[in-house]
Design a protein around this motif. Structure first.
Motif, PDB file in Angstrom:
ATOM      1  N   TYR A   1      -5.575   8.371  -1.685  1.00  0.00           N
ATOM      2  CA  TYR A   1      -5.275   6.960  -1.437  1.00  0.00           C
ATOM      3  C   TYR A   1      -4.570   6.784  -0.099  1.00  0.00           C
TER       4      TYR A   1
ATOM      5  N   THR B   1       0.545   3.071 -13.268  1.00  0.00           N
ATOM      6  CA  THR B   1       0.179   2.861 -11.869  1.00  0.00           C
ATOM      7  C   THR B   1      -1.256   2.375 -11.753  1.00  0.00           C
TER       8      THR B   1
ATOM      9  N   SER C   1      -2.704  -5.084  -6.755  1.00  0.00           N
ATOM     10  CA  SER C   1      -3.270  -4.867  -5.429  1.00  0.00           C
ATOM     11  C   SER C   1      -4.535  -5.699  -5.216  1.00  0.00           C
TER      12      SER C   1
ATOM     13  N   LEU D   1      -2.370  -0.928  -9.869  1.00  0.00           N
ATOM     14  CA  LEU D   1      -3.327  -0.869  -8.767  1.00  0.00           C
ATOM     15  C   LEU D   1      -4.524  -1.766  -9.034  1.00  0.00           C
TER      16      LEU D   1
ATOM     17  N   SER E   1       0.821  -1.216   0.000  1.00  0.00           N
ATOM     18  CA  SER E   1       0.000   0.000   0.000  1.00  0.00           C
ATOM     19  C   SER E   1       0.856   1.269   0.000  1.00  0.00           C
TER      20      SER E   1
ATOM     21  N   PHE F   1       2.246   1.921  -3.331  1.00  0.00           N
ATOM     22  CA  PHE F   1       1.259   2.462  -4.252  1.00  0.00           C
ATOM     23  C   PHE F   1       0.999   3.951  -4.005  1.00  0.00           C
TER      24      PHE F   1
END
Length: 475
Positions: free
Chosen positions: A152, A233, A241, A237, A129, A132
């Motif tokens: 985020y 990205t 993720s 994500l 996390s 990210f």
């Protein structure tokens, strides 16, 4: 040390080598090559472990299923890595640290997939996390990227706090941090309590993971962050993720026997139905492709939650519980492969992410338009695509488990989804609104497009090869 740690060890070594390389000399091509060697090495090491015997330790569990899912994740990462260089090279940012964050996020995801202990799970989750956060806010010249990164960071911290609170409640009740600590055979004395501390803890953890998976009602962040983050990205994500978070959730259900708790099953069923319907209804209203993909991802993970309802296995017409696991892995990997291809095409199209900008793409860039059309058909679950086979597995598993009422909402949501996927194809077939003549595709882009088309249609037309691998791993 067990050989099962080799892929993570390779990723960790690559991170250290890249840090040293950046300290000595900044070079985009060097960072790109070092990252590629590490990802490919980890992928090959993971492939060699698919047939290795299962082993379990305190923090991690290594099984053929874990190895196959980790292999699929690393293959996707290698494919995305091959697309990132040219996209980053056109930006005004320093690029070396992007690869560093990519590797740390990958290490966190691989560790999450193998976790069977709340400590290892939470540390891996935070590693992923926090990586990210940097990846989302990476673009210095895009204020939307900075805003998305802050959103985020705040929301991810809130989700992590909920998960940590849930872990604390489970530890208070059970005295253990392993996933199987909440299994019914260890908590039979709690059967008289309608809402025990353990159930409350599971609800907290489930809420936090709903954020990571952008499931209803924790879904409002996903569209803004998908659109604000740099495109590579957004791809990471949406794929890395969410895949890791869903596998952790599945392991909590399968190893921790969460499916024996009627309250948790009711929550999962409600979230699944709401996600299927609301995700597709929100996607109907969007005019930008990234927002459509963001909201449609809510519905796809709503479909995947149905597999968690099947773990109880009280009614199975096929008398084969392993079929549900096979179906889940097929659907999950099919969706992730399709999403990977979609983001690869969008990176080739650069800033043409609104539906109006795609108008007439068939006549300007026929190969890219064909590739994107195949991917949209796969996401819609049209026959002869890998997405259709994933939906077929899902429906077969739901019928086998006699989950009739979620099937009704699944069909309704799928019909709604057909509209906005087919709408994108019809726009590309329409008349071009722009007189701009785009540059011709280079060989790399042509090869990438053909690989995507062949994979999506090939596996969708001849799924037996992939299915046989899954069957061998899950039985």
């Amino acid at each position: 040390m067990s050989s099962h740690y080799l892929p993570a060890g390779i990723l960790l070594s690559t991170i250290l080598i890249l840090l040293l390389s950046i300290a000595l000399k900044r070079s985009h091509i060097h960072a790109f090559l070092i990252t590629g060697v590490g990802l490919i090495g980890a992928c090959l090491a993971q492939v060699s472990l698919i047939e290795a015997p299962a082993t379990s330790e305190l923090l991690f569990i290594f099984t053929p299923v874990n190895a196959l899912i980790s292999t699929g994740l690393l293959v996707i990462l290698v494919f995305l890595w091959s697309q990132i260089y040219h996209w980053l090279d056109k930006s005004d940012n320093t690029n070396e640290e992007y690869y560093l964050l990519l590797l740390t996020a990958s290490l966190g995801a691989v560790s999450m997939i193998a976790s069977q202990h709340f400590a290892s799970f939470f540390l891996a989750l935070e590693l992923m996390s926090l990586s990210f956060v940097g990846l989302i806010a990476y673009s210095n010249n895009n204020p939307n990227s900075q805003e998305a990164g802050i959103k985020y960071l705040v929301l991810s911290a809130g989700a992590s706090a909920l998960i940590l609170m849930g872990i604390a409640l489970i530890y208070l009740q059970t005295g253990s941090l392993t996933f199987d600590a909440v299994s019914t055979n260890k908590l039979q004395h709690l059967a008289s309590s309608p809402l025990s501390l353990t159930t409350s803890g599971m609800i907290f953890i489930l809420t936090g993971l709903c954020f990571k998976l952008s499931l209803v009602p924790c879904h409002l962040w996903v569209a803004d962050i998908f659109e604000g983050a740099p495109l590579p990205t957004t791809a990471l994500l949406a794929i890395v993720s969410k895949l890791a978070a869903f596998i952790v959730l599945w392991r909590m259900f399968s190893y921790g026997e969460w499916q024996t708790d009627s309250t948790i099953l009711d929550v999962i069923a409600l979230v699944a139905v709401a996600s299927m319907l609301i995700g597709n209804l929100l996607a109907l209203q969007q005019d930008r492709l990234l927002r459509i993909l963001a909201f449609s991802s809510i519905s796809h993970f709503g479909y995947l939650l149905i597999f968690l309802l099947l773990l109880e296995g009280n009614a199975n017409l096929l008398n084969d519980i392993s079929f549900n696991i096979e179906a889940m892995i097929f659907y999950l990997l099919a969706y992730m492969l399709t999403l990977t291809g979609t983001f690869s095409v969008l990176m080739q199209l650069e800033n043409n992410t609104s539906i109006k900008q795609l108008s007439g793409l068939f006549w300007r860039q026929p190969l890219q338009a064909t590739c994107l059309s195949v991917l949209m058909l796969s996401l819609a679950g049209i026959p002869l695509t890998i997405g259709f086979m994933g939906k077929f597995y899902l429906v077969a598993a739901a019928i086998s488990g006699q989950l009739w009422w979620p099937m009704i909402f699944l069909v309704i949501a799928s019909v709604i989804g057909l509209y906005f996927y087919l709408r994108i194809i019809m726009v590309m077939l329409g008349k071009a609104e722009s007189s701009e003549v785009p540059c011709k595709l280079d060989m790399r882009e042509k090869v990438t497009s053909w690989i995507i088309i062949i994979t999506v249609i090939g596996v969708g037309t001849f799924p037996s090869v992939f299915a046989d691998i899954l069957r061998a791993v899950t039985h």
